[in-house]
Scaffold this motif. Structure first.
Motif, PDB file in Angstrom:
ATOM      1  N   ALA A  68       0.844  -1.191   0.000  1.00 48.46           N
ATOM      2  CA  ALA A  68       0.000   0.000   0.000  1.00 48.46           C
ATOM      3  C   ALA A  68       0.878   1.239   0.000  1.00 48.46           C
ATOM      4  CB  ALA A  68      -0.898   0.012   1.236  1.00 48.46           C
ATOM      5  N   PHE A  69       0.302   2.315  -0.505  1.00 41.64           N
ATOM      6  CA  PHE A  69       0.912   3.632  -0.379  1.00 41.64           C
ATOM      7  C   PHE A  69       0.038   4.401   0.592  1.00 41.64           C
ATOM      8  CE2 PHE A  69       2.800   2.140  -4.244  1.00 41.64           C
ATOM      9  CZ  PHE A  69       4.107   2.595  -4.126  1.00 41.64           C
ATOM     10  N   VAL A  70       0.664   4.918   1.625  1.00 38.73           N
ATOM     11  CA  VAL A  70      -0.074   5.583   2.689  1.00 38.73           C
ATOM     12  C   VAL A  70       0.403   7.027   2.773  1.00 38.73           C
ATOM     13  CG1 VAL A  70      -0.627   5.555   5.151  1.00 38.73           C
ATOM     14  CG2 VAL A  70      -0.223   3.394   3.941  1.00 38.73           C
ATOM     15  N   ARG A  71      -0.551   7.941   2.650  1.00 39.24           N
ATOM     16  CA  ARG A  71      -0.252   9.363   2.758  1.00 39.24           C
ATOM     17  C   ARG A  71      -0.612   9.812   4.171  1.00 39.24           C
ATOM     18  NH1 ARG A  71      -2.191   7.658  -1.559  1.00 39.24           N
ATOM     19  NH2 ARG A  71      -4.360   8.060  -1.111  1.00 39.24           N
ATOM     20  N   VAL A  72       0.297  10.548   4.793  1.00 41.28           N
ATOM     21  CA  VAL A  72       0.135  10.947   6.188  1.00 41.28           C
ATOM     22  C   VAL A  72       0.258  12.458   6.297  1.00 41.28           C
ATOM     23  CG1 VAL A  72       1.131  10.794   8.508  1.00 41.28           C
ATOM     24  CG2 VAL A  72       1.090   8.775   7.032  1.00 41.28           C
ATOM     25  N   GLU A  83      10.525  15.088  14.202  1.00 38.87           N
ATOM     26  CA  GLU A  83      11.591  14.157  14.587  1.00 38.87           C
ATOM     27  C   GLU A  83      11.023  12.903  15.239  1.00 38.87           C
ATOM     28  OE1 GLU A  83      14.503  16.237  16.936  1.00 38.87           O
ATOM     29  OE2 GLU A  83      14.818  17.722  15.343  1.00 38.87           O
ATOM     30  N   ARG A  84      10.014  13.060  16.089  1.00 38.07           N
ATOM     31  CA  ARG A  84       9.383  11.910  16.753  1.00 38.07           C
ATOM     32  C   ARG A  84       8.720  11.006  15.711  1.00 38.07           C
ATOM     33  NH1 ARG A  84       7.139  14.366  20.700  1.00 38.07           N
ATOM     34  NH2 ARG A  84       5.298  15.046  19.577  1.00 38.07           N
ATOM     35  N   PHE A  85       8.012  11.602  14.774  1.00 34.33           N
ATOM     36  CA  PHE A  85       7.362  10.820  13.723  1.00 34.33           C
ATOM     37  C   PHE A  85       8.402  10.075  12.881  1.00 34.33           C
ATOM     38  CE2 PHE A  85       5.771  10.429   9.363  1.00 34.33           C
ATOM     39  CZ  PHE A  85       4.662   9.629   9.597  1.00 34.33           C
ATOM     40  N   VAL A  86       9.458  10.750  12.479  1.00 33.64           N
ATOM     41  CA  VAL A  86      10.504  10.137  11.660  1.00 33.64           C
ATOM     42  C   VAL A  86      11.157   8.972  12.406  1.00 33.64           C
ATOM     43  CG1 VAL A  86      12.779  10.558  10.625  1.00 33.64           C
ATOM     44  CG2 VAL A  86      10.905  12.161  10.225  1.00 33.64           C
ATOM     45  N   ARG A  87      11.410   9.131  13.695  1.00 36.87           N
ATOM     46  CA  ARG A  87      11.984   8.031  14.492  1.00 36.87           C
ATOM     47  C   ARG A  87      11.061   6.821  14.487  1.00 36.87           C
ATOM     48  NH1 ARG A  87      13.401  12.022  18.068  1.00 36.87           N
ATOM     49  NH2 ARG A  87      11.645  11.552  19.431  1.00 36.87           N
ATOM     50  N   GLN A  88       9.773   7.052  14.666  1.00 39.90           N
ATOM     51  CA  GLN A  88       8.821   5.943  14.685  1.00 39.90           C
ATOM     52  C   GLN A  88       8.776   5.248  13.331  1.00 39.90           C
ATOM     53  OE1 GLN A  88       5.517   8.325  16.193  1.00 39.90           O
ATOM     54  NE2 GLN A  88       5.426   6.975  17.965  1.00 39.90           N
ATOM     55  N   LEU A 116      -4.587  -7.971   4.469  1.00 43.20           N
ATOM     56  CA  LEU A 116      -5.388  -6.849   4.946  1.00 43.20           C
ATOM     57  C   LEU A 116      -5.476  -6.799   6.470  1.00 43.20           C
ATOM     58  CD1 LEU A 116      -6.933  -4.423   3.929  1.00 43.20           C
ATOM     59  CD2 LEU A 116      -8.977  -5.847   3.767  1.00 43.20           C
ATOM     60  N   GLN A 117      -5.518  -7.951   7.110  1.00 46.04           N
ATOM     61  CA  GLN A 117      -5.563  -7.991   8.574  1.00 46.04           C
ATOM     62  C   GLN A 117      -4.277  -7.400   9.159  1.00 46.04           C
ATOM     63  OE1 GLN A 117      -6.108 -11.905  10.189  1.00 46.04           O
ATOM     64  NE2 GLN A 117      -6.472 -11.153  12.259  1.00 46.04           N
ATOM     65  N   HIS A 118      -3.141  -7.747   8.584  1.00 45.92           N
ATOM     66  CA  HIS A 118      -1.859  -7.189   9.042  1.00 45.92           C
ATOM     67  C   HIS A 118      -1.851  -5.675   8.812  1.00 45.92           C
ATOM     68  CE1 HIS A 118       2.845  -7.499   8.851  1.00 45.92           C
ATOM     69  NE2 HIS A 118       2.440  -6.546   9.648  1.00 45.92           N
ATOM     70  N   PHE A 119      -2.349  -5.238   7.664  1.00 41.11           N
ATOM     71  CA  PHE A 119      -2.391  -3.800   7.398  1.00 41.11           C
ATOM     72  C   PHE A 119      -3.271  -3.085   8.420  1.00 41.11           C
ATOM     73  CE2 PHE A 119      -4.059   0.063   5.515  1.00 41.11           C
ATOM     74  CZ  PHE A 119      -2.879   0.685   5.127  1.00 41.11           C
ATOM     75  N   SER A 120      -4.400  -3.687   8.736  1.00 44.35           N
ATOM     76  CA  SER A 120      -5.317  -3.092   9.709  1.00 44.35           C
ATOM     77  C   SER A 120      -4.628  -2.929  11.060  1.00 44.35           C
ATOM     78  CB  SER A 120      -6.563  -3.959   9.841  1.00 44.35           C
ATOM     79  OG  SER A 120      -7.432  -3.428  10.800  1.00 44.35           O
ATOM     80  N   ASP A 125      -2.941   0.093  15.250  1.00 44.37           N
ATOM     81  CA  ASP A 125      -2.121  -0.038  16.461  1.00 44.37           C
ATOM     82  C   ASP A 125      -0.855   0.810  16.425  1.00 44.37           C
ATOM     83  OD1 ASP A 125      -4.015  -1.875  17.234  1.00 44.37           O
ATOM     84  OD2 ASP A 125      -2.778  -3.626  16.782  1.00 44.37           O
ATOM     85  N   ARG A 126      -0.358   1.104  15.248  1.00 44.41           N
ATOM     86  CA  ARG A 126       0.894   1.854  15.171  1.00 44.41           C
ATOM     87  C   ARG A 126       0.699   3.254  14.603  1.00 44.41           C
ATOM     88  NH1 ARG A 126       5.705  -2.158  13.244  1.00 44.41           N
ATOM     89  NH2 ARG A 126       5.645  -3.526  15.055  1.00 44.41           N
ATOM     90  N   LEU A 127       0.333   3.307  13.335  1.00 43.42           N
ATOM     91  CA  LEU A 127       0.350   4.597  12.647  1.00 43.42           C
ATOM     92  C   LEU A 127      -0.633   5.594  13.249  1.00 43.42           C
ATOM     93  CD1 LEU A 127       1.668   6.227  10.432  1.00 43.42           C
ATOM     94  CD2 LEU A 127      -0.024   5.317   8.841  1.00 43.42           C
ATOM     95  N   LEU A 128      -1.854   5.185  13.455  1.00 41.09           N
ATOM     96  CA  LEU A 128      -2.842   6.121  13.996  1.00 41.09           C
ATOM     97  C   LEU A 128      -2.580   6.452  15.462  1.00 41.09           C
ATOM     98  CD1 LEU A 128      -6.105   4.916  12.237  1.00 41.09           C
ATOM     99  CD2 LEU A 128      -4.713   6.935  11.728  1.00 41.09           C
TER     100      LEU A 128
END
Length: 158
Positions: A68-72, A83-88, A116-120, A125-128
């Motif tokens: 997937a391509f994810v735009r944030v 910096e915090r986002f880049v580290r994560q 899809l389950q892994h992406f979810s 759990d991580r990105l959001l």
């Protein structure tokens, strides 16, 4: 920009597609003696032009069947938040590439996961949960038309 001649560019082009080639084979391909080829190769590595060697792995063959391509978009654009986002991002194996952009989104991430389950799980759990993320927009790859390729070094030959 580095000062590269036609022979350097030919060497780089060969190495981009055949990273396991021997020095003797490379020297023959670019019409150099093995010792001259090795000196140039060491210079290219020493100057940081050649940054490493790697193998290309078929993602589906190893169970990474969904990309997937994810735009944030970040909520805040202060240096500490960035910096915090880049580290994560650099800690998350699912993200194979991430680019800071101009325009309405701040980052574009290329993500590989099993399904899809892994992406979810990755998204929820991580990105959001990453501090500072205001908006996320995802697009799934239906078919790869052209894989990432070697840099177009022939454009530089003058």
């Amino acid at each position: 920009m580095a000062n590269l001649d036609r022979t350097d560019l030919r060497m780089l082009a060969v190495l981009q597609s055949e990273g396991r080639i021997t020095n003797a084979e490379l020297a023959e391909r670019v019409s150099l003696s093995p010792s001259a080829c090795l000196r140039r190769l060491q210079r290219l590595e020493g100057e940081g032009i050649l940054t490493g060697y790697s193998a290309q792995v078929d993602p589906e063959a190893v169970g990474l069947g969904l990309q997937a391509f994810v735009r944030v978009q970040l909520a805040k654009h202060e240096s500490e938040s960035i910096e915090r986002f880049v580290r994560q991002v650099n800690e998350w194996d699912e993200i194979v590439a991430c680019y800071a952009l101009t325009g309405d989104m701040d980052y574009l991430m290329h993500v590989y996961v099993a399904d899809l389950q892994h992406f979810s799980r990755f998204l929820l759990d991580r990105l959001l949960n990453a501090s500072g993320v205001a908006d996320v927009n995802s697009s799934f790859v239906l078919r790869t038309v052209k894989r990432p390729a070697a840099l177009p070094l022939s454009q530089l030959e003058g």
